[in-house]
Write an enzyme that holds these catalytic residues in place. Structure first.
Site, PDB file in Angstrom:
ATOM      1  N   HIS A 206       0.832  -1.213   0.000  1.00 34.07           N
ATOM      2  CA  HIS A 206       0.000   0.000   0.000  1.00 34.07           C
ATOM      3  C   HIS A 206       0.862   1.256   0.000  1.00 34.07           C
ATOM      4  CE1 HIS A 206      -2.330   3.261   1.929  1.00 34.07           C
ATOM      5  NE2 HIS A 206      -3.313   2.791   1.176  1.00 34.07           N
TER       6      HIS A 206
ATOM      7  N   CYS B 169      -3.050  -2.133 -15.556  1.00 34.90           N
ATOM      8  CA  CYS B 169      -3.200  -1.054 -14.569  1.00 34.90           C
ATOM      9  C   CYS B 169      -2.415  -1.342 -13.294  1.00 34.90           C
ATOM     10  CB  CYS B 169      -4.675  -0.812 -14.241  1.00 34.90           C
ATOM     11  SG  CYS B 169      -5.474  -2.177 -13.396  1.00 34.90           S
TER      12      CYS B 169
END
Length: 610
Positions: free
Chosen positions: A187, A565
């Site tokens: 993250h 992506c």
């Protein structure tokens, strides 16, 4: 050059050389010869040369020549100069530039001498170089402290065990981010790259004591307020604040090379952006659309997370819909901002992906507020939050599985997307707004058909009520190996494929992208893996699945649009692979867009599309 010296005296740095221009005064004949030889060698090699020579009894002797090393800024200027001099073609100029080196032009760097001194005396540890750039500031341990200090104008480094979506605000106010756990696609790494913020992740040598706001590294203890520096390009951590130099892309030459790259590339370069500010920056850097909007990051803004938590804790569909109705206008405004920033170019919006436990409160005060809002006891809320935790959340109740269980979430997000598109199209009649809705984590075509049914019914109703025409697309992320293997079936429902290569790599290799940094160094040392598969696409295994999915998908739907992506969308070797298997676009974080544009041009020059 030096007089009365050997070459080693120049290289070793024990004496200060004189500027080459002074040679014209001291040895005019030799210097004239030298200029002629320089021109001959540069014309022959058609590149800037690093030459070694000596002069003995006024006679010039050339010792060796090689292509000179250069900074990114110098590489771009040299390439433009060589084009102007007619020595190389535009294509050859593009091939001379290392695409990855453009990072140096887009992020702050350390002052050269200060860094050299720090490298000798102040390195205390090393982690994974997760997001490029240089950062110096004082240590903070919580996102709240980062916001507070950042707003006060102080430069801070946020140090965490790992980051989560609720840390976003603190990350925005930080010069750099340092984490104990995580890798290239954790993250912290993904979000930092999107923001253009320096990040060093996975420094397992750190002994963290969050409760007392301190950590130990390299035999030193660092407390809140102590100065440190991070080098996001090498992963090094320093125990002092090193002077930084702001980015200067030198827009004249840089802009020219980027225009040439666009002239020769065959695939689009889009961006991964979650905020209008990110989208605007990416557009300025040449993005041709948005390939990924992570809608979950939008739920953590002020006034939103409380409503979303109320939705999670609701017991009936009606309660959930009531809570979601409060979030819908906020999501709509976000989507309008993204569409406006990209000026009518394609925008792909991924519906909610992470498991719900990432959104529940952990702070006692927040738990009490949620209990009060829902009219429940604090104990009941705690039990509910605990029940949402899973043994393996990355393979648990997330992605399209949430939309199957709670169709009202997909309903709300569809309304927000379509209403946003209608408003933007109305404001800009000359734009061609076609929103693209992406359903994540599909592994079975029936899952996609089920969720798509909700999306289409909701979208068509909103469009009919508006009384205007609006086209939209519904596609999916290919991130589960089974989706790639059954892509011909999935393409019956999906109008586009977007390869989520972070999760596809994770599930194909069978190891967690957040934990792999613990054992991958041993694999590199043993030559089992040559590079991090989360940073450079595994073309043999993951790549085979991608190629298969493109082929199968287009057999069913020849006009199927396919792109990447995942973070591989900004890696030059992965971009070359994407070009070679016929993808329509790659999508990457805003500050990687120039790298992707150049890499895409280089791929097409090497292997032109027919």
């Amino acid at each position: 050059f030096l007089t009365n010296a050997q070459g080693e005296d120049v290289v070793a740095g024990v004496r200060t050389p004189m500027p080459i221009a002074e040679m014209a005064e001291k040895f005019p004949e030799a210097f004239k010869q030298f200029q002629q030889v320089c021109a001959t060698l540069e014309n022959h090699y058609r590149d800037m040369q690093d030459m070694e020579f000596t002069v003995e009894h006024n006679k010039l002797y050339m010792l060796q020549t090689r292509n000179g090393k250069r900074t990114a800024a110098a590489a771009i200027k040299i390439a433009c100069d060589l084009i102007d001099e007619g020595l190389i073609t535009e294509q050859e100029a593009l091939m001379q530039i290392d695409a990855k080196s453009l990072d140096m032009l887009l992020h702050p760097t350390f002052e050269t001498k200060a860094l050299a001194d720090a490298d000798k005396n102040n390195v205390v540890g090393k982690g994974i170089a997760a997001s490029p750039g240089a950062a110096a500031g004082t240590v903070v341990f919580t996102p709240e402290d980062a916001v507070k200090e950042g707003k006060a104008g102080k430069k801070v480094i946020l140090v965490r065990l790992e980051t989560s979506p609720e840390d976003i605000e603190g990350m925005k106010y930080s010069q750099g981010i340092l984490t104990v756990r995580g890798g290239q696609t954790s993250h912290a790494a993904v979000v930092a790259r999107g923001m253009g913020t320096c990040c060093v992740s996975g420094c397992g040598d750190i002994k963290m004591d969050e409760a007392n706001k301190k950590f130990e590294l390299g035999g030193k203890v660092f407390h809140e307020g102590d100065a440190i520096s991070l080098d996001g390009s090498t992963g090094k951590i320093y125990d002092i604040a090193i002077k930084t130099v702001p980015a200067d892309p030198n827009s004249g030459y840089f802009g020219r090379i980027m225009k040439l790259a666009d002239k020769y590339k065959a695939i689009e370069v889009r961006t991964n952006a979650d905020t209008p500010a990110d989208a605007q920056r990416a557009f300025e850097l040449g993005a041709q659309g948005i390939g990924l909007t992570r809608t979950e990051h939008m739920f953590f803004g002020p006034g939103r997370i409380d409503k979303f938590r109320e939705m999670i804790c609701s017991e009936t569909v009606e309660e959930r819909k009531a809570a979601l109705a409060n979030i819908e206008p906020m999501q709509q405004a976000d989507f309008e901002g993204l569409m406006e920033a990209l000026k009518g170019q394609p925008v792909i919006i991924r519906f909610l992906d992470p498991p719900l436990h990432e959104f529940v409160p952990t702070d006692e005060k927040d738990i009490q507020l949620l209990a009060k809002a829902k009219g429940k006891s604090v104990e009941y809320i705690k039990q509910l939050c605990n029940s949402l935790h899973e043994f393996n959340p990355m393979m648990g109740h997330r992605g399209c599985r949430l939309a199957v269980t709670y169709p009202e979430i997909a309903e709300m997000q569809t309304k927000a997307v379509i209403k946003a598109a209608l408003n933007v199209q109305k404001r800009h009649p000359d734009w061609h707004v076609v929103p693209e809705i992406m359903i994540p984590l599909v592994g079975e075509v029936k899952e996609l058909a089920y969720v798509k049914k909700t999306v289409v019914a909701t979208a068509d109703a909103v469009i009919a009520e508006a009384g205007v025409e609006l086209k939209y697309m519904v596609g999916t992320m290919i991130e589960i190996p089974r989706a790639a293997l059954t892509a011909d079936e999935i393409a019956k429902e999906a109008e586009f494929f977007s390869f989520g290569t972070n999760d596809l790599t994770q599930m194909t290799f069978g190891f967690s992208r957040d934990d792999a940094s613990k054992f991958l160094p041993s694999y590199y040392a043993a030559k089992i893996y040559e590079s991090d598969p989360f940073a450079r696409l595994d073309q043999v295994g993951v790549g085979k699945l991608m190629k298969m999915a493109v082929t199968l998908g287009r057999e069913t739907r020849p006009e199927l649009q396919c792109g990447i992506c995942g973070e591989h969308g900004g890696d030059p070797s992965s971009i070359e692979f994407a070009h070679n298997i016929g993808l329509n676009y790659v999508s990457c974080s805003p500050y990687r867009v120039p790298i992707a544009r150049l890499a895409a041009a280089q791929a097409n020059i090497k292997n032109p599309r027919k």
